[in-house]
Design an enzyme around this catalytic site. Structure first.
Site, PDB file in Angstrom:
ATOM      1  CB  SER A 156      -0.777  -0.358   1.047  1.00  0.00           C
ATOM      2  OG  SER A 156      -1.137   1.399   1.285  1.00  0.00           O
ATOM      3  CE1 TYR A 169      -3.894  -2.029   5.109  1.00  0.00           C
ATOM      4  CE2 TYR A 169      -3.150   0.402   4.802  1.00  0.00           C
ATOM      5  CZ  TYR A 169      -3.772  -1.273   3.888  1.00  0.00           C
ATOM      6  OH  TYR A 169      -3.417  -1.425   3.146  1.00  0.00           O
TER       7      TYR A 169
END
Length: 269
Positions: A156, A169
């Protein structure tokens, strides 16, 4: 060809073998019951790939396999010990080999620093990092024995630098980016390609938790198209949409004082 032109060709050559023809290619997508994984499975199915799909939800997985024309269903939880090895053995019994494994399984909780809990840390790292690394370990020997094949890790852009609400995350994806780089260094000389996929914001059940405007938001189908284009280019890092990811890359060159100020201003957090 002169030695100089040869050096230039090597300098700009793709870091991976481009994948353009998907007909009959044996592809295993881990995390394929929704979002990017499901959209990528549908796109590769249209292109003639031979698919095996894995996810935790057996019901949603069966629906995805049906939509892909009868893909092989391998339900499993990547964070549970032994399940990836069992699924791998089932796959090898059916196919005899693997051409590409896409590790797309992941989880996300939007958390500010003061909302951090040990449970959130363990849950996120178990799937996003430990599960993916363990899954890679489970398939590597098969790929090395074949002498060819590819691994794709879905990271990501949150792994590029610290962002509000990505308290666990973001670090999990930053570690995954580092892991992909190490894998490429070790495996490329042995004939194994490693792709790193870093999406921006994509409209999935996970990003639906966000309570802020997501810039350059893509649909899962658009993300799948970008990934397929990236495979065709042979690029090590497949990042998209470029109008967003390039800005985030540029921010990493700035002094931290400037970076923090811009991120706070842009997010309002």
């Amino acid at each position: 060809m002169s030695s100089e032109s040869g050096r230039l060709r090597r300098l700009f050559a793709p870091l991976n073998t481009p994948i353009c023809d998907w007909a009959g290619r044996r592809v295993w997508i881990v995390g394929a019951s929704s979002g990017i994984g499901e959209a990528l499975a549908l796109e590769l199915s249209r292109r003639g790939a031979r698919l095996a799909l894995s996810a935790r939800s057996a019901e949603r997985l069966e629906a995805a396999c049906t939509a892909c024309g009868g893909a092989l269903a391998l339900p499993m939880d990547l964070s549970r010990d032994g399940e990836i090895e069992q699924a791998r053995d089932q796959l090898l019994a059916a196919w005899g080999g693997i051409d590409l494994v896409v590790f797309n399984a992941g989880t996300y909780r939007p958390l500010r620093a003061w909302e951090l809990t040990a449970e959130a840390v363990r849950e996120t790292l178990a799937t996003n990092l430990i599960g993916t690394m363990s899954g890679t370990a489970a398939v590597l020997q098969t790929l090395l024995e074949q002498g060819h094949g590819a691994i794709a890790l879905v990271g990501s852009v949150a792994g590029y630098g610290g962002l509000p609400k990505a308290t666990v995350y973001g670090p999990s994806k930053a570690a995954l980016i580092n892991f992909a780089e190490v894998l490429h260094l070790d495996l490329a000389p042995r004939g194994i390609d490693v792709f790193l996929i870093n999406p921006g914001f994509v409209a999935t059940p996970l990003t639906a938790q966000n309570d802020f405007t997501m810039p350059a938001l893509l649909t899962p189908a658009q993300a799948a198209d970008a990934i397929v284009d990236g495979f065709a280019s042979g690029a090590f890092e497949i990042h998209f949409p470029k109008r967003f990811t390039r800005v985030l890359k540029l921010l990493q060159w700035l002094p931290r004082r400037v970076y923090f100020a811009l991120i706070r201003r842009a997010t309002g957090l």
